[in-house]
Design an enzyme around this catalytic site. Structure first.
Site, PDB file in Angstrom:
ATOM      1  N   GLY A 104      37.832  39.504  36.732  1.00  0.00           N
ATOM      2  CA  GLY A 104      37.089  40.593  36.111  1.00  0.00           C
ATOM      3  C   GLY A 104      36.622  40.194  34.729  1.00  0.00           C
ATOM      4  N   GLY A 163      44.901  40.840  36.218  1.00  0.00           N
ATOM      5  CA  GLY A 163      44.319  41.676  37.267  1.00  0.00           C
ATOM      6  C   GLY A 163      42.864  41.395  37.546  1.00  0.00           C
ATOM      7  CB  SER A 164      40.351  40.655  38.745  1.00  0.00           C
ATOM      8  OG  SER A 164      38.952  40.790  38.649  1.00  0.00           O
ATOM      9  NE  ARG A 165      35.669  42.685  44.134  1.00  0.00           N
ATOM     10  CZ  ARG A 165      34.411  42.936  43.887  1.00  0.00           C
ATOM     11  NH1 ARG A 165      34.090  43.854  43.006  1.00  0.00           N
ATOM     12  NH2 ARG A 165      33.471  42.294  44.520  1.00  0.00           N
TER      13      ARG A 165
END
Length: 105
Positions: free
Chosen positions: A22, A50-52
């Site tokens: 992200g 985090g991110s996806r």
């Protein structure tokens, strides 16, 4: 930045896991090597901050979704879908493009 990991199940189905960074996360760690075998829920890497993660599963594998869009998920814990157990139960044509079944943050 992204990392794609292609998986081949014991039943011959191909699955793609794509990790995407992200705005804040600019580092993905993927410890999987070619030919590595994984058990259910086993970690193979992480995205810093985090991110996806996107999961692509061919429609032909006869999967059943276990989560809905917007459901909270946890890596290595949440069951996203169930594959057909017997490959003779489904048409296993791998020629079509896989469909995006789940995307988590």
């Amino acid at each position: 930045e992204s990392v794609e990991l292609g998986l081949l199940t014991d039943y011959g189905f191909r699955i793609l896991v794509k990790q995407l960074t992200g705005v804040l996360a600019r580092r993905i760690i993927c410890e999987a090597g070619q030919g590595a075998r994984f058990e259910r829920g086993e970690r193979y890497g992480m995205i810093k901050f985090g991110s996806r993660t996107e999961l692509y599963v061919p429609v032909q594998c006869g999967s059943a979704l276990k989560v809905a869009k917007g459901d909270p998920v946890r890596g290595g814990v949440t069951v996203l879908f169930a594959l057909a157990r017997d490959p003779s139960d489904v048409a296993r044509e791998q020629s079509g493009a896989p469909a995006l079944l789940a995307s988590g943050h």
